[in-house]
Design a protein around this motif. Structure first.
Motif, PDB file in Angstrom:
ATOM      1  N   CYS A  19       0.839  -1.202   0.000  1.00 45.54           N
ATOM      2  CA  CYS A  19       0.000   0.000   0.000  1.00 45.54           C
ATOM      3  C   CYS A  19       0.877   1.255   0.000  1.00 45.54           C
ATOM      4  CB  CYS A  19      -0.897   0.014   1.236  1.00 45.54           C
ATOM      5  SG  CYS A  19      -2.051  -1.366   1.321  1.00 45.54           S
ATOM      6  N   LEU A  56      -8.444  -1.167   5.452  1.00 41.39           N
ATOM      7  CA  LEU A  56      -8.715  -1.823   4.172  1.00 41.39           C
ATOM      8  C   LEU A  56     -10.119  -2.423   4.074  1.00 41.39           C
ATOM      9  CD1 LEU A  56      -5.326  -3.737   3.903  1.00 41.39           C
ATOM     10  CD2 LEU A  56      -5.961  -1.685   2.624  1.00 41.39           C
ATOM     11  N   LEU A  94      -9.425   0.836  -0.941  1.00 44.70           N
ATOM     12  CA  LEU A  94      -8.600   2.013  -0.641  1.00 44.70           C
ATOM     13  C   LEU A  94      -9.410   2.978   0.211  1.00 44.70           C
ATOM     14  CD1 LEU A  94      -6.857   2.855  -4.028  1.00 44.70           C
ATOM     15  CD2 LEU A  94      -5.778   2.078  -1.928  1.00 44.70           C
ATOM     16  N   HIS A  97      -5.082   4.769   1.930  1.00 45.94           N
ATOM     17  CA  HIS A  97      -3.882   4.735   1.098  1.00 45.94           C
ATOM     18  C   HIS A  97      -4.168   5.323  -0.275  1.00 45.94           C
ATOM     19  CE1 HIS A  97      -2.894   1.646   4.145  1.00 45.94           C
ATOM     20  NE2 HIS A  97      -1.682   2.139   4.014  1.00 45.94           N
ATOM     21  N   MET A 100      -2.822   0.683  -4.088  1.00 44.30           N
ATOM     22  CA  MET A 100      -2.368  -0.619  -3.596  1.00 44.30           C
ATOM     23  C   MET A 100      -2.076  -1.514  -4.780  1.00 44.30           C
ATOM     24  SD  MET A 100      -5.736  -2.153  -1.796  1.00 44.30           S
ATOM     25  CE  MET A 100      -7.342  -1.856  -2.489  1.00 44.30           C
TER      26      MET A 100
END
Length: 130
Positions: A19, A56, A94, A97, A100
């Protein structure tokens, strides 16, 4: 006693999830294993499961340690990474982040890891190659 930060090397189909950070300008765009701080009263596995759900939106089964304890913040904290598997077809989303990627053993160094995650990525290569 240093603070403990846990990370998840989530493995699926011979690949590991990496990530890219979005926070703090000095680390933005660098890559890491998802995770976070172990809170008071939590063990490593409980903290890791909580962090993966928060970051996540996935539920995980925590496996074995990967690589060494990695000192962080001038020794005020330590990073511990564990292998993990997604539960019941959960798919990472996501939320915290920038990006990924699922990386195979030969792609582990196609991303710009944060320094603390480099020894973990090295230790993961033989695990992904099996």
């Amino acid at each position: 006693m240093p603070a403990v930060v846990v990370g998840a090397a989530i493995i699926a189909s011979g690949r590991v999830l990496a990530c890219a950070r979005t926070d703090q300008p000095e680390v933005s765009g660098r890559w890491e294993f998802p995770g976070g701080k172990v809170e008071p009263g939590e063990d490593d596995a409980t903290a890791l499961a909580r962090e993966c759900l928060e970051e996540l939106g996935v539920r995980i089964d925590v496996g074995d340690r990967v690589g060494p304890d990695v000192p962080l913040s001038g020794g005020r904290a330590v990073l511990r990474v564990y292998t993990a598997r997604l539960r019941d077809g959960d798919e990472p989303r996501l939320t915290e982040h920038e990006e990924m990627r699922w990386l195979a053993a030969d792609e582990l160094f196609d991303v710009d890891w944060l320094p603390a995650d480099v020894p973990i990525a090295r230790a993961l290569r033989p695990i992904l190659e099996t």
